[in-house]
Write a protein that holds these residues in place. Structure first.
Motif, PDB file in Angstrom:
ATOM      1  N   MET A   1      16.566 -20.676 -81.584  1.00  0.00           N
ATOM      2  CA  MET A   1      16.535 -22.068 -81.169  1.00  0.00           C
ATOM      3  C   MET A   1      17.069 -22.930 -82.306  1.00  0.00           C
ATOM      4  SD  MET A   1      13.315 -24.461 -79.987  1.00  0.00           S
ATOM      5  CE  MET A   1      13.212 -23.723 -78.394  1.00  0.00           C
ATOM      6  N   ASP A   2      17.787 -23.962 -81.945  1.00  0.00           N
ATOM      7  CA  ASP A   2      18.345 -24.906 -82.903  1.00  0.00           C
ATOM      8  C   ASP A   2      17.215 -25.593 -83.676  1.00  0.00           C
ATOM      9  OD1 ASP A   2      20.167 -26.710 -84.142  1.00  0.00           O
ATOM     10  OD2 ASP A   2      19.720 -28.204 -82.590  1.00  0.00           O
ATOM     11  N   PRO A   3      17.292 -25.657 -85.011  1.00  0.00           N
ATOM     12  CA  PRO A   3      16.212 -26.272 -85.796  1.00  0.00           C
ATOM     13  C   PRO A   3      15.943 -27.732 -85.420  1.00  0.00           C
ATOM     14  CG  PRO A   3      17.685 -25.063 -87.243  1.00  0.00           C
ATOM     15  CD  PRO A   3      18.307 -25.054 -85.886  1.00  0.00           C
ATOM     16  N   ASN A   4      16.988 -28.476 -85.086  1.00  0.00           N
ATOM     17  CA  ASN A   4      16.786 -29.879 -84.702  1.00  0.00           C
ATOM     18  C   ASN A   4      16.002 -29.982 -83.397  1.00  0.00           C
ATOM     19  OD1 ASN A   4      18.119 -30.970 -86.916  1.00  0.00           O
ATOM     20  ND2 ASN A   4      20.103 -30.814 -85.907  1.00  0.00           N
ATOM     21  N   GLU A   5      16.345 -29.131 -82.439  1.00  0.00           N
ATOM     22  CA  GLU A   5      15.623 -29.132 -81.164  1.00  0.00           C
ATOM     23  C   GLU A   5      14.175 -28.695 -81.374  1.00  0.00           C
ATOM     24  OE1 GLU A   5      15.597 -26.769 -76.913  1.00  0.00           O
ATOM     25  OE2 GLU A   5      17.429 -26.753 -78.110  1.00  0.00           O
ATOM     26  N   LEU A   6      13.972 -27.701 -82.226  1.00  0.00           N
ATOM     27  CA  LEU A   6      12.621 -27.236 -82.525  1.00  0.00           C
ATOM     28  C   LEU A   6      11.807 -28.348 -83.184  1.00  0.00           C
ATOM     29  CD1 LEU A   6      10.651 -24.831 -82.508  1.00  0.00           C
ATOM     30  CD2 LEU A   6      11.557 -24.216 -84.759  1.00  0.00           C
ATOM     31  N   ALA A   7      12.426 -29.085 -84.099  1.00  0.00           N
ATOM     32  CA  ALA A   7      11.737 -30.193 -84.762  1.00  0.00           C
ATOM     33  C   ALA A   7      11.384 -31.289 -83.756  1.00  0.00           C
ATOM     34  CB  ALA A   7      12.590 -30.760 -85.892  1.00  0.00           C
ATOM     35  N   GLN A   8      12.290 -31.595 -82.848  1.00  0.00           N
ATOM     36  CA  GLN A   8      12.019 -32.618 -81.827  1.00  0.00           C
ATOM     37  C   GLN A   8      10.866 -32.199 -80.923  1.00  0.00           C
ATOM     38  OE1 GLN A   8      13.195 -35.717 -81.489  1.00  0.00           O
ATOM     39  NE2 GLN A   8      14.266 -35.353 -83.407  1.00  0.00           N
ATOM     40  N   ARG A   9      10.881 -30.948 -80.511  1.00  0.00           N
ATOM     41  CA  ARG A   9       9.791 -30.448 -79.658  1.00  0.00           C
ATOM     42  C   ARG A   9       8.476 -30.452 -80.418  1.00  0.00           C
ATOM     43  NH1 ARG A   9      11.528 -25.187 -76.381  1.00  0.00           N
ATOM     44  NH2 ARG A   9       9.519 -25.626 -75.410  1.00  0.00           N
ATOM     45  N   GLY A  10       8.522 -30.062 -81.688  1.00  0.00           N
ATOM     46  CA  GLY A  10       7.324 -30.070 -82.515  1.00  0.00           C
ATOM     47  C   GLY A  10       6.779 -31.475 -82.703  1.00  0.00           C
ATOM     48  N   PHE A  11       7.684 -32.444 -82.903  1.00  0.00           N
ATOM     49  CA  PHE A  11       7.238 -33.829 -83.064  1.00  0.00           C
ATOM     50  C   PHE A  11       6.581 -34.336 -81.784  1.00  0.00           C
ATOM     51  CE2 PHE A  11       8.012 -38.379 -82.514  1.00  0.00           C
ATOM     52  CZ  PHE A  11       7.278 -38.860 -83.583  1.00  0.00           C
ATOM     53  N   ARG A  12       7.194 -34.055 -80.637  1.00  0.00           N
ATOM     54  CA  ARG A  12       6.610 -34.499 -79.368  1.00  0.00           C
ATOM     55  C   ARG A  12       5.226 -33.876 -79.161  1.00  0.00           C
ATOM     56  NH1 ARG A  12      12.081 -33.782 -77.476  1.00  0.00           N
ATOM     57  NH2 ARG A  12      11.442 -31.785 -76.627  1.00  0.00           N
ATOM     58  N   PHE A  13       5.080 -32.612 -79.527  1.00  0.00           N
ATOM     59  CA  PHE A  13       3.776 -31.960 -79.396  1.00  0.00           C
ATOM     60  C   PHE A  13       2.761 -32.598 -80.344  1.00  0.00           C
ATOM     61  CE2 PHE A  13       0.834 -28.448 -80.575  1.00  0.00           C
ATOM     62  CZ  PHE A  13       0.139 -28.424 -79.378  1.00  0.00           C
ATOM     63  N   ALA A  14       3.160 -32.829 -81.591  1.00  0.00           N
ATOM     64  CA  ALA A  14       2.263 -33.465 -82.561  1.00  0.00           C
ATOM     65  C   ALA A  14       1.884 -34.870 -82.099  1.00  0.00           C
ATOM     66  CB  ALA A  14       2.926 -33.517 -83.941  1.00  0.00           C
ATOM     67  N   LEU A  15       2.828 -35.588 -81.522  1.00  0.00           N
ATOM     68  CA  LEU A  15       2.561 -36.924 -81.010  1.00  0.00           C
ATOM     69  C   LEU A  15       1.582 -36.881 -79.847  1.00  0.00           C
ATOM     70  CD1 LEU A  15       3.302 -39.907 -81.392  1.00  0.00           C
ATOM     71  CD2 LEU A  15       5.161 -39.561 -79.765  1.00  0.00           C
ATOM     72  N   SER A  16       1.678 -35.833 -79.034  1.00  0.00           N
ATOM     73  CA  SER A  16       0.738 -35.713 -77.923  1.00  0.00           C
ATOM     74  C   SER A  16      -0.687 -35.487 -78.425  1.00  0.00           C
ATOM     75  CB  SER A  16       1.148 -34.577 -76.983  1.00  0.00           C
ATOM     76  OG  SER A  16       0.827 -33.314 -77.519  1.00  0.00           O
ATOM     77  N   THR A  18      -1.829 -36.589 -81.639  1.00  0.00           N
ATOM     78  CA  THR A  18      -2.291 -37.662 -82.509  1.00  0.00           C
ATOM     79  C   THR A  18      -2.213 -39.054 -81.895  1.00  0.00           C
ATOM     80  OG1 THR A  18      -0.104 -37.973 -83.494  1.00  0.00           O
ATOM     81  CG2 THR A  18      -1.591 -36.383 -84.569  1.00  0.00           C
ATOM     82  N   HIS A  19      -1.269 -39.269 -81.011  1.00  0.00           N
ATOM     83  CA  HIS A  19      -1.004 -40.597 -80.437  1.00  0.00           C
ATOM     84  C   HIS A  19      -0.602 -41.603 -81.500  1.00  0.00           C
ATOM     85  CE1 HIS A  19      -2.493 -40.595 -76.118  1.00  0.00           C
ATOM     86  NE2 HIS A  19      -2.313 -39.355 -76.480  1.00  0.00           N
ATOM     87  N   ASP A  20      -0.027 -41.140 -82.581  1.00  0.00           N
ATOM     88  CA  ASP A  20       0.404 -42.008 -83.668  1.00  0.00           C
ATOM     89  C   ASP A  20       1.648 -41.369 -84.293  1.00  0.00           C
ATOM     90  OD1 ASP A  20       0.699 -43.694 -85.831  1.00  0.00           O
ATOM     91  OD2 ASP A  20      -1.114 -43.046 -86.859  1.00  0.00           O
ATOM     92  N   ALA A  21       2.762 -42.096 -84.263  1.00  0.00           N
ATOM     93  CA  ALA A  21       4.030 -41.530 -84.721  1.00  0.00           C
ATOM     94  C   ALA A  21       3.979 -41.111 -86.191  1.00  0.00           C
ATOM     95  CB  ALA A  21       5.166 -42.520 -84.493  1.00  0.00           C
ATOM     96  N   ALA A  22       3.379 -41.937 -87.037  1.00  0.00           N
ATOM     97  CA  ALA A  22       3.324 -41.604 -88.467  1.00  0.00           C
ATOM     98  C   ALA A  22       2.487 -40.348 -88.702  1.00  0.00           C
ATOM     99  CB  ALA A  22       2.750 -42.777 -89.260  1.00  0.00           C
TER     100      ALA A  22
END
Length: 155
Positions: A1-16, A18-22
């Motif tokens: 998997m492309d690292p950028n796509e993996l990072a985006q998916r990981g961020f969306r999961f982390a956001l789900s 924490t509910h806080d972008a930072a």
């Protein structure tokens, strides 16, 4: 998997979770560093559990340590949204999601957004398939009840 796509998916999961972008960015960075140090494979199967484990550690630490904000408490102005009805519905959904337990949000996110099956989610986190199905069912029921209550209150 492309690292950028993996990072985006990981961020969306982390956001789900924490509910806080930072906080989601910090969580993703911690998980990313952990994977780098461990030389682990770059896949969702390793990143999501790492993010989840870091989130649990963060929750435990925040329960024991009191953090005081360094800023003066002035909040930046809220961005203007053209469609007020959309903003109201989006705010209601965010509030309803905020009422879910982290496990319910994680199961809901992975099921609804990433399209994973209950068996795949169970395999990722070492949960039982029935437990995942139960989490998703309860999360949907809570969301439905919360959003219906908001709709009736706004009508």
């Amino acid at each position: 998997m492309d690292p950028n796509e993996l990072a985006q998916r990981g961020f969306r999961f982390a956001l789900s979770l924490t509910h806080d972008a930072a906080r989601a960015e910090d969580l993703l960075h911690d998980a990313w560093v952990s994977l780098l140090r461990g030389g682990g494979p770059w896949s969702v199967g390793y990143l999501y559990p790492t993010i989840r484990n870091r989130f649990i550690d963060l929750c435990r630490r925040e329960g024991r340590i009191v953090f005081e904000p360094l800023d003066d408490g002035d909040d930046p102005p809220a961005p203007q949204v053209a469609d007020e009805e959309f903003a109201l519905r989006n705010g209601a959904l965010a509030a309803a999601l905020g009422e879910l337990r982290p496990e319910e949000r994680a199961a809901m996110y992975l099921s609804a957004v990433d399209g994973l099956t209950a068996a795949q989610i169970a395999e990722l986190f070492g949960w039982s398939r029935g437990g995942v199905l139960s989490l998703v069912h309860r999360a949907r029921a809570k969301l439905r009840a919360s959003l219906n209550g908001h709709k009736e209150a706004g009508a």
